[in-house]
Scaffold this active site. Sequence first.
Site, short mmCIF file in Angstrom:
data_model
loop_
_atom_site.label_atom_id
_atom_site.label_comp_id
_atom_site.label_asym_id
_atom_site.label_seq_id
_atom_site.Cartn_x
_atom_site.Cartn_y
_atom_site.Cartn_z
N GLU A 56 3.52 5.26 -3.37
CA GLU A 56 3.59 6.61 -2.85
C GLU A 56 4.99 6.96 -2.33
OE1 GLU A 56 0.67 7.37 0.10
OE2 GLU A 56 1.13 9.50 0.15
N ASP A 57 5.62 6.03 -1.67
CA ASP A 57 6.86 6.36 -0.96
C ASP A 57 8.14 5.86 -1.60
OD1 ASP A 57 5.22 7.52 0.87
OD2 ASP A 57 5.27 5.86 2.29
N ASP A 109 -4.68 0.70 7.67
CA ASP A 109 -3.48 1.54 7.68
C ASP A 109 -3.56 2.56 8.83
OD1 ASP A 109 -1.14 2.83 6.79
OD2 ASP A 109 -2.27 4.15 5.45
N HIS A 122 0.78 -1.23 0.00
CA HIS A 122 0.00 0.00 0.00
C HIS A 122 0.81 1.29 0.00
CE1 HIS A 122 0.45 0.19 4.44
NE2 HIS A 122 0.18 1.47 4.29
N ASP A 178 -25.09 2.79 32.43
CA ASP A 178 -24.84 1.67 31.50
C ASP A 178 -23.39 1.64 31.05
OD1 ASP A 178 -25.14 4.03 30.22
OD2 ASP A 178 -26.33 3.26 28.57
MN MN Z 1 0.69 3.27 5.45
#
Ligand code: MN
Length: 733
Positions: A90-91, A152, A86, A272
């Site tokens: 992106e990274d 995530d 995942h 409760d």
């Molecule tokens: Mn992540």
Amino acid sequence: MQAIDLELERKEILRRYRKLLYSIRHQISKAERKQIRLAFNLSLEAHKDMRRKSGEPYIYHPIAVAQIAAEEIGLGPTSIVAALLHDVVEDTDTTLEDIERQFGKTIAKIIDGLTKISGVFDQTSSLQAENFRKMLLTLSDDVRVILIKLADRLHNMRTLDSMPRDKQLKIASETIYLYAPLGHRLGLYNVKTELEDLSLKYTDPEVYTSIAEKLEKTKEDRNKFIKEFSTPIKEMLAEDKFKFQIKGRPKSIYSIWSKMKKQSVPFEEIYDIFAIRIIIDAEPDDEKSDCWRAYSIVTDHYHPNPDRLRDWISTPKANGYESLHTTVMGPEGKWVEVQIRTVRMNEIAEKGYAAHWKYKEQSAETALDEWLAKIREALENPDSNAMDFIDDFKLNLFSEEIFVFTPKGELKTLPVNATALDFAFDIHSDIGTRCIGAKVNHKLVPLSHTLNSGDQVEIITSSKQAPKEDWLKMVVTARAKSRIKDALKEEKRKLAEEGQEIFDRKVKGLKLPVQGDNMNEVLAHYKVMNTLELFYRVAIGIIDLDELKEFKVDGDKIKSPNVNTSKSAQSLEQIVKDVRGSADNLVIGDNLDKIDYKLSSCCNPIPGDDVFGFITVDEGIKIHRVNCPNAIKLMSNYAYRIVKAKWTGQNPIAFQAGIKLTGIDEVGVVNNITKVISTDLKVNIRSINIESNDGMFEGTIILFVHDTKHLDTLTSRLKKVKGILTASRINHT
Ligand code: MN
């Protein structure tokens, strides 16, 4: 700093990975196992030089997310592969194409969604949060994207300790605002509860700790009570041959805190704090009747509160929740909530729909697809049982807006029918003016391409590009329109400069004096509004400057051979009628500084006046009142330069106007006048000028008003001031 034992770390990574495989060992085929291995290897390699804020190897995170997806949400192998990958696109340097090549279209689509959605999530403003909620509709294409994102986030919340304080606050508030309701919506009760509790832990640590401590302190008493309460029920259920479990579970810290706030009571007064849960192991066909039988046993023993029976078995909640709730009077006169459900219902209540499909004998992926289809339906369908979903999310079906992404995943909201060109201008006017095309979802499209929600748009620019007139027809946003107009104007101005040089050379050669009024004669001859237009037309070659040779020179005046002023003059009445009657008006009153016009100083028009615009040689459009003494001259001689004009409805701006006063010169009259104007009517005075003569006075006041109505009020109030004889608007200065 301690040296990192890489060998030890490698072993730990493998240990965690094996644990993941172990937890899904029953649900995956050999081929799927291979895919997961492939994903793990790719992720391990891609993240190999990265560490989390805690200092741990980054790969711990994707493994943990995959573990949550599998164990706590009940997702299948496809999602596990996607969870492992995942953060890769992106990274790291890995591209979506790499993923698609190795793992196929479905996985690539999920990763793409996850990459896009993270851009949305990373924005801080609440506006983005709002956008996010709208986005759910667009991205619900594959709900696995949202589910993995939740996994995530859950792992990030569990490991929030190592983050700096400001990040903690940001992430925790986002969690409570977006992710917890989302989890709730998807029926992931456990995920939702944990997200809420963790969020409170970071946003309000004191409250969190104090409730946690109190829960711990009261635990023993509570357990005793629960035992006392359940014993008789247990006996009766056993007598009836039920296979069951009774649990007494305290509510979450967050929900206790919400109750305390809602009821403004301390912890001790929340009655409760826990609920008794009876979980029955029932045959599929007996589920409903078994639950009602258990209900009957409970209420035989404890008196129920008739207002507090909830039957979510006959009508499950939109998120799939099924259960029977009742509140009964327990020992010591305490109300106790009892939840009755089957094992299957319990699993759904805790893990969501994914759990549900385990009960149907189908292959894991088909079951999941059915579940996803069901959630998607709920997300998309605001009717029927999904109504409370809308309430949860305050979601609107924003039919007038679309949501599109930049290549980096940033979300942009545009009106429906917006084109690639609108998008380009939305990013930056420089991008817009140089736009030559776009890639929508990696496919090349023209500027005029209409965008759809969920599109990812990459603009292609060229330094050689310049805006064209027909671009105005391709855009729908006001922003793009005005930028294009600006750019066209700028372009025109540049060309006009060239045109002016040509023109100057020509008149110099002909020794034609074209200053001042003479220029008007030239404009009239060529039937253009202003010099900009004239020079522009010269530059693009649609004006024949040789016609200037035909001009008659009379001293310092020149005369066009074919402009007959008297012939072109129309009756004033007709022009005024035109000015007033047309719908195609120049609208004035707002954007005073944007549009190139000025209010003329000779008659100081204010909103409410009948006005027209006059195109001047070098001062743009000037607005005059129709009854301005100059108007007659202007309208009769230069009808072609008249623009119809009208005022907009609202005028937040003040306009200058003059009032003429006459009266009897008395002590204090000036005081009275200014008091009425500035104190009573709160009007700003620009200047006041009063002259006395033989006991009478005459004065002029220049002040700022909003419109004619405002001015009328003012003059009628002034007329009532003692000593004032007349008060009237000055029509011409
Ligand atoms: Mn992540």
